[in-house]
Design a protein around this motif. Structure first.
Motif, PDB file in Angstrom:
ATOM      1  N   LEU B 197       0.840  -1.205   0.000  1.00  0.00           N
ATOM      2  CA  LEU B 197       0.000   0.000   0.000  1.00  0.00           C
ATOM      3  C   LEU B 197       0.875   1.255   0.000  1.00  0.00           C
ATOM      4  O   LEU B 197       0.671   2.184  -0.796  1.00  0.00           O
ATOM      5  CB  LEU B 197      -0.915  -0.022   1.231  1.00  0.00           C
ATOM      6  N   ILE B 215      -3.880  11.920  -1.792  1.00  0.00           N
ATOM      7  CA  ILE B 215      -3.681  10.467  -1.690  1.00  0.00           C
ATOM      8  C   ILE B 215      -4.243   9.979  -0.348  1.00  0.00           C
ATOM      9  O   ILE B 215      -4.986   8.998  -0.289  1.00  0.00           O
ATOM     10  CB  ILE B 215      -2.187  10.111  -1.857  1.00  0.00           C
ATOM     11  N   LYS B 217      -6.479  11.515   1.571  1.00  0.00           N
ATOM     12  CA  LYS B 217      -7.953  11.682   1.570  1.00  0.00           C
ATOM     13  C   LYS B 217      -8.647  10.520   0.878  1.00  0.00           C
ATOM     14  O   LYS B 217      -9.687  10.041   1.330  1.00  0.00           O
ATOM     15  CB  LYS B 217      -8.344  12.959   0.813  1.00  0.00           C
ATOM     16  N   SER B 218      -8.091  10.099  -0.260  1.00  0.00           N
ATOM     17  CA  SER B 218      -8.717   9.015  -1.026  1.00  0.00           C
ATOM     18  C   SER B 218      -8.857   7.768  -0.162  1.00  0.00           C
ATOM     19  O   SER B 218      -9.892   7.093  -0.174  1.00  0.00           O
ATOM     20  CB  SER B 218      -7.877   8.665  -2.257  1.00  0.00           C
ATOM     21  N   TRP B 219      -7.800   7.467   0.580  1.00  0.00           N
ATOM     22  CA  TRP B 219      -7.808   6.269   1.431  1.00  0.00           C
ATOM     23  C   TRP B 219      -8.748   6.453   2.627  1.00  0.00           C
ATOM     24  O   TRP B 219      -9.560   5.589   2.943  1.00  0.00           O
ATOM     25  CB  TRP B 219      -6.380   5.990   1.916  1.00  0.00           C
ATOM     26  N   VAL B 221     -11.312   8.561   3.179  1.00  0.00           N
ATOM     27  CA  VAL B 221     -12.744   8.711   2.923  1.00  0.00           C
ATOM     28  C   VAL B 221     -13.340   7.395   2.435  1.00  0.00           C
ATOM     29  O   VAL B 221     -14.413   6.986   2.868  1.00  0.00           O
ATOM     30  CB  VAL B 221     -13.011   9.857   1.920  1.00  0.00           C
ATOM     31  N   ASN B 222     -12.636   6.702   1.551  1.00  0.00           N
ATOM     32  CA  ASN B 222     -13.198   5.451   1.037  1.00  0.00           C
ATOM     33  C   ASN B 222     -13.259   4.366   2.095  1.00  0.00           C
ATOM     34  O   ASN B 222     -14.189   3.567   2.101  1.00  0.00           O
ATOM     35  CB  ASN B 222     -12.397   4.965  -0.177  1.00  0.00           C
ATOM     36  N   PHE B 223     -12.262   4.316   2.974  1.00  0.00           N
ATOM     37  CA  PHE B 223     -12.233   3.264   3.990  1.00  0.00           C
ATOM     38  C   PHE B 223     -12.624   3.759   5.379  1.00  0.00           C
ATOM     39  O   PHE B 223     -12.501   3.008   6.348  1.00  0.00           O
ATOM     40  CB  PHE B 223     -10.855   2.606   4.028  1.00  0.00           C
ATOM     41  N   HIS B 224     -13.045   5.004   5.485  1.00  0.00           N
ATOM     42  CA  HIS B 224     -13.454   5.556   6.781  1.00  0.00           C
ATOM     43  C   HIS B 224     -12.348   5.331   7.821  1.00  0.00           C
ATOM     44  O   HIS B 224     -12.601   4.879   8.930  1.00  0.00           O
ATOM     45  CB  HIS B 224     -14.773   4.931   7.246  1.00  0.00           C
ATOM     46  N   MET B 225     -11.130   5.592   7.425  1.00  0.00           N
ATOM     47  CA  MET B 225     -10.004   5.438   8.339  1.00  0.00           C
ATOM     48  C   MET B 225      -9.482   6.791   8.803  1.00  0.00           C
ATOM     49  O   MET B 225      -9.665   7.804   8.133  1.00  0.00           O
ATOM     50  CB  MET B 225      -8.883   4.631   7.669  1.00  0.00           C
ATOM     51  N   PRO B 229      -2.035   6.673   3.875  1.00  0.00           N
ATOM     52  CA  PRO B 229      -0.685   6.095   3.852  1.00  0.00           C
ATOM     53  C   PRO B 229       0.418   7.037   4.358  1.00  0.00           C
ATOM     54  O   PRO B 229       1.343   6.580   5.011  1.00  0.00           O
ATOM     55  CB  PRO B 229      -0.455   5.761   2.379  1.00  0.00           C
ATOM     56  N   ILE B 291     -11.269  16.534   5.479  1.00  0.00           N
ATOM     57  CA  ILE B 291     -12.100  15.716   4.592  1.00  0.00           C
ATOM     58  C   ILE B 291     -13.381  16.461   4.259  1.00  0.00           C
ATOM     59  O   ILE B 291     -14.384  16.348   4.942  1.00  0.00           O
ATOM     60  CB  ILE B 291     -12.407  14.367   5.274  1.00  0.00           C
TER      61      ILE B 291
END
Lengths: 292, 292
Positions: B197, B215, B217-219, B221-225, B229, B291
């Motif tokens: 990853l 980069i 934000k993409s992770w 928001v999509n995975f609610h983490m 990275p 976000i």
């Protein structure tokens, strides 16, 4: 260049969700498809989602009729695009179909209309020219609109830079988090990372370093996530993952694609077919005992 | 082969956490190090963690003195290993040091003692022979014990298979989720996926496809983490990540290692140095506005 009217091409799952969110955000929307049954599916999909959103308090019951009053479903291309400020295209992920659709709409769309494609793995430069207005053409790619609220803005080399702030603003109005993909990249940003994760998980499995369950547990427990890579693969669909993986030239991807193929050949496509790496509707990883 | 007494070699952050959890789980523990200041650090670390665990209700105040009564700190190797059923080694991640320590303890440990190493990126076969009892030697690798509760069990080709169920049982007693790494693999299972990853994120950055923030934000928001990275890299330490990345031969890893080096040369090592990809203690990604 204020956007008021949005035309959605392709009434599939994602097109329907984008159309619905657009109407919720106050835009006027037309949903175009070539099949009446797709339009019917789209309307049913929206009705289901609206019920869930009302139940969870994200919209109020009293808004519902106003939301649907802003959406028109049509089989008539000219009617769909009449007076549209922006098109977002979610038709079948095949390049020849995309080219044909963009040629058609490039000819009939009003001069003011901005063109955006929601392609998942193709690049906007592959069919921007066909639209006849490549400078007004950009990828505007949604994930699932309601749960995963990222929207990728990915220009091709010929895109007019004015589109970027315009699409950022539109993305925010659509309750999304806009992300700029500065260069054309298959899979944008998130899917590039997700496929790297899935590729590593696939390699651990095909090299027999770990079991499906232990690989998923490692991810879930360390990151406190509800799914690991194989659970995620089941939700994406093994056929979709194979489609991407089998084109990668390295030996590890080829080995994993071959493994995916054995599942697909047995009809195990993931959650949608009831079986994949796990069995649905009650996959092992949702059992609290899975992580112990 | 019931385990009652555990000997921890190396009183660093991870060794201290493993020792503490062992005592919480009712085991008798000795913590060995060659420096008194490391033992002092270890005791302070445990006292801090115990306070947090008591505060969050995971242990009760009344248990604390009993927990510490089961832990002994010592500079004396023979005293450390006397009557130990199992050793877990967390000394400096350098192969010559590991070899030396295992030769020493192989000679003085009771015959009954099982040997385990907590190495992060080395392989047990690289120093199992030095212990003089490779069949009783296995990797038993913790993540952070309290938040990330995975423990990897990774035998080398000469490990006696009886160790596997024994370590699975011990792992569960230590409140961990045991995961079997069936073949030696640098980085076990989780770190292999995490590095894939991070490598993909690094490539997106060095190829200028996306910004650090986009980069992440993409992770997120999509995975609610809570982190993407680059936030994760800041918490791992850029020096640690460089250590792994700069040894990978592919061009993308080399480009990312070179970028990490520019940060390291400026003293930006991540959260521990106050600066990395973000600034601490209030990195941008923890701001709710990040976000949107």
């Amino acid at each position: 260049m204020t956007i008021k009217k949005i035309c959605i091409l392709g009434a599939g799952t994602l097109g329907s969700r984008i159309a619905l969110q657009s109407a919720i955000s106050g835009f006027t929307v037309t949903v175009y498809d070539i099949h009446q049954k797709s339009l019917d599916f789209s309307q049913r999909t929206m009705e289901k989602i609206v019920k869930q959103l009302a139940k969870s308090g994200q919209i109020s019951e009293t808004e519902i009729s106003a939301i649907f009053s802003r959406i028109k479903f049509t089989l008539d291309a000219k009617e769909a695009v009449a007076d549209a400020d922006l098109i977002n295209e979610s038709v079948t992920e095949e390049i020849e179909i995309k080219k044909k659709v963009w040629k058609q709409f490039g000819e009939i769309a009003p001069e003011k209309t901005w063109f955006t494609t929601n392609t998942s793995y193709l690049l906007p430069s592959m069919f921007a020219e066909e639209s006849g207005r490549p400078a007004k053409f950009c990828a505007f790619h949604f994930h699932d609109v309601f749960y995963s609220r990222v929207v990728d803005i990915m220009p091709h080399p010929g895109t007019d830079p004015v589109m970027i702030p315009m699409l950022e603003e539109l993305g925010r109005k659509l309750n999304q988090v806009p992300v700029l993909v500065k260069k054309e990249n298959p899979g944008y940003i998130f899917n590039t990372m997700l496929m790297a994760l899935i590729g590593a998980a696939g390699k651990l499995l095909t090299r027999e370093v770990g079991s499906i369950e232990d690989i998923d547990k490692s991810w879930m427990v360390n990151f406190h996530m509800a799914m690991g890579p194989f659970g995620i693969l089941d939700s994406i669909g093994l056929d979709t993952a194979w489609h991407v993986t089998h084109k990668l030239p390295d030996a590890a991807s080829q080995a994993f694609a071959a493994l995916l193929k054995t599942y697909i050949d047995e009809g195990k496509l993931g959650e949608k077919s009831g079986k994949g790496f796990y069995s649905y509707p009650n996959p092992a990883y949702r059992n609290p005992d899975f992580i112990r």
